[in-house]
Structures are given as structure tokens and as C-alpha cells.
Scaffold this active site. Structure first.
Site, PDB file in Angstrom:
ATOM      1  N   CYS A  78     -23.136  77.928 -42.203  1.00 53.97           N
ATOM      2  CA  CYS A  78     -24.315  77.096 -42.251  1.00 53.97           C
ATOM      3  C   CYS A  78     -24.982  77.275 -43.482  1.00 53.97           C
ATOM      4  CB  CYS A  78     -25.254  77.366 -40.891  1.00 53.97           C
ATOM      5  SG  CYS A  78     -26.387  76.150 -40.742  1.00 53.97           S
ATOM      6  N   HIS A 171     -22.443  77.407 -36.587  1.00 52.67           N
ATOM      7  CA  HIS A 171     -22.678  78.922 -36.239  1.00 52.67           C
ATOM      8  C   HIS A 171     -21.595  79.550 -35.496  1.00 52.67           C
ATOM      9  CE1 HIS A 171     -26.818  79.455 -37.982  1.00 52.67           C
ATOM     10  NE2 HIS A 171     -26.688  78.162 -37.869  1.00 52.67           N
ATOM     11  N   GLU A 173     -20.582  82.352 -34.816  1.00 49.21           N
ATOM     12  CA  GLU A 173     -20.997  83.515 -34.203  1.00 49.21           C
ATOM     13  C   GLU A 173     -22.059  83.356 -33.023  1.00 49.21           C
ATOM     14  OE1 GLU A 173     -22.440  82.306 -36.821  1.00 49.21           O
ATOM     15  OE2 GLU A 173     -24.725  82.311 -36.815  1.00 49.21           O
TER      16      GLU A 173
HETATM   17  N1  GLN Z   1     -31.214  74.165 -43.040  1.00 49.93           N
HETATM   18  C1  GLN Z   1     -30.647  75.414 -43.614  1.00 49.93           C
HETATM   19  C2  GLN Z   1     -30.515  75.552 -44.763  1.00 49.93           C
HETATM   20  O1  GLN Z   1     -30.271  74.657 -45.442  1.00 49.93           O
HETATM   21  C3  GLN Z   1     -29.530  75.878 -42.829  1.00 49.93           C
HETATM   22  C4  GLN Z   1     -29.766  76.178 -41.274  1.00 49.93           C
HETATM   23  C5  GLN Z   1     -28.786  77.420 -40.638  1.00 49.93           C
HETATM   24  O2  GLN Z   1     -28.305  77.892 -41.427  1.00 49.93           O
HETATM   25  N2  GLN Z   1     -28.912  77.154 -39.343  1.00 49.93           N
HETATM   26  O3  GLN Z   1     -30.667  76.500 -45.506  1.00 49.93           O
END
Ligand code: GLN
Length: 208
Positions: A78, A171, A173
Site C-alpha cells: 500500500c 494489505h 498482512e
Molecule cells: N492512501 C495512502 C497513501 O497513499 C495509502 C493507504 C494505505 O497504506 N492503506 O499514502
């Protein structure tokens, strides 16, 4: 096996649970010295802009970049994926630039802020992966050295590998499925400690 988990911000704890469950040792990384002797590094989800700022403040940005260039396996999930991308949209940011991918932050808009969906990922076997997306980024373009590991049903790219670097929009995890972490551990096992010793102690020295 010793896996560092960048623990400046975001959901690093869940990664430590899975890594321990899989029988490897996890280290919370907040100082450059904690990068020494690692077999792999995970950059978790969170807020990429904040994490980037803290990486600079804690003198971790340059050492991590150098270690990744020296072959250290790195997995970004992410926000972690955002930090690995060569180019980021929404907004543009100066990332670690370790993967030849172009990534759009918060690519799914407000209505579908978070969702779970099944992703087919042949590298993990026949069974699809139930992936949790939270304000997730998307890979909009990828260069010739990128192996695409997973796509949404509509074809959009959400998982990729470039040599020792792995990136996931979602994610892993948070799913009750440790196959992505196992896959990462397999990559780290192929990374031989002797070859990287010198590079690591050099890279772990903070730069001004
Ligand atoms: N929207 C976040 C970003 O761009 C990422 C979101 C997340 O890691 N769940 O930093």
C-alpha cells in the site's frame, strides 16, 4: 532469517506477527543501525507522505535506497508500494524510486475507500488471494523489467515484482493468508549474507 519492518508509522505490527508466525525473526526499524544484518525489509501501509518525511528525519531514506540497490529484498504494501515507485501521481513525490512503475495514490476514490476482493496470483499457486484494499494505490504503468504478479478482475495491476523488490496495492498482512509473506521469505533466503555484508555496513552509515 532476520526481517526488518519499517516502524515509523502505519500498520507495521501486523507484519511482525506474520513474520514471526512463519518462523523468521522480525526487527522494528527506526534507526539506520537497525538495518544492519537484515535479510529483507518490509515497508508497510500507512500514509506515504508522512512515512517519507519520517524516513528523511530518521536518516533512513538513503541507507534503504542503497541497500535495495545492493540486492536487499524489499516488500512494499500500500503506502509502501507508493514509496517504491519511480513515479507517483496525486500528488507527485520524491520516492525511493526503486521500481519501474507509475503509481496513482488513492486511486479508488471515496466511495470505494476500502474493499476486499479476490486476486489471482499465479506465483502463489492456484488458489486466489483475498486482498484488502484501504485507500489503495494502483499501478498505472509498468516498465519492461516488471513482472506483473496480480491484477483486479478488470485488468488493473495491483501486485508486481522487479528482481528483489515486491509491491502490493493492498494489505497482505490483514488477510488470513500468509502466502505473500512466505513468498517474500523465499526471496530473502536466496539473498546470500556474505555477498551483501560490505554493502550493508556501508549503506547503514547515516549520510548527512
Ligand atoms: N492512501 C495512502 C497513501 O497513499 C495509502 C493507504 C494505505 O497504506 N492503506 O499514502
Amino acid at each position: 532469517m532476520k526481517i526488518g519492518i519499517l516502524a515509523l508509522q502505519g500498520d507495521f505490527i501486523e507484519h511482525t506477527y506474520i513474520i514471526s508466525k512463519l518462523g523468521a525473526h522480525s526487527v522494528a526499524v527506526r534507526q539506520p543501525e537497525q538495518l544492519e544484518g537484515l535479510d529483507g525489509l518490509i515497508i508497510p501501509g500507512g500514509e506515504s507522505t508522512t512515512m517519507l518525511k519520517l524516513m528523511h528525519e530518521y536518516n533512513l531514506f538513503q541507507p534503504i535506497k542503497e541497500l535495495a540497490h545492493s540486492g536487499l529484498p524489499v516488500m512494499g504494501t500500500c503506502a509502501g508500494m507508493v514509496l517504491l515507485a519511480k513515479k507517483v501521481f496525486n500528488p507527485d513525490m520524491n520516492t525511493l524510486s526503486l521500481m519501474d512503475i507509475e503509481v496513482r495514490r488513492n486511486a479508488f476514490g471515496r466511495q470505494v475507500d476500502s474493499f476486499e476482493t479476490i486476486i489471482s496470483m499465479p506465483a502463489l499457486g492456484d488458489e486466489p488471494f483475498a486482498a484488502v484494499f484501504i485507500r489503495a494505490p494502483l499501478i498505472e504503468n509498468s516498465g519492461p523489467d516488471i513482472d506483473i504478479m496480480g491484477r483486479l478482475a478488470d485488468g488493473r495491476i495491483v501486485a508486481a515484482r522487479q528482481g528483489n523488490i515486491l509491491a502490493f496495492s493492498f494489505h497482505p498482512e490483514l488477510s488470513n493468508d500468509s502466502r505473500i509473506h512466505s513468498y517474500f521469505l523465499e526471496i530473502t533466503a536466496g539473498f546470500k549474507s556474505e555477498d551483501r555484508k560490505e554493502a550493508i555496513s556501508k549503506a547503514a552509515t547515516p549520510v548527512d
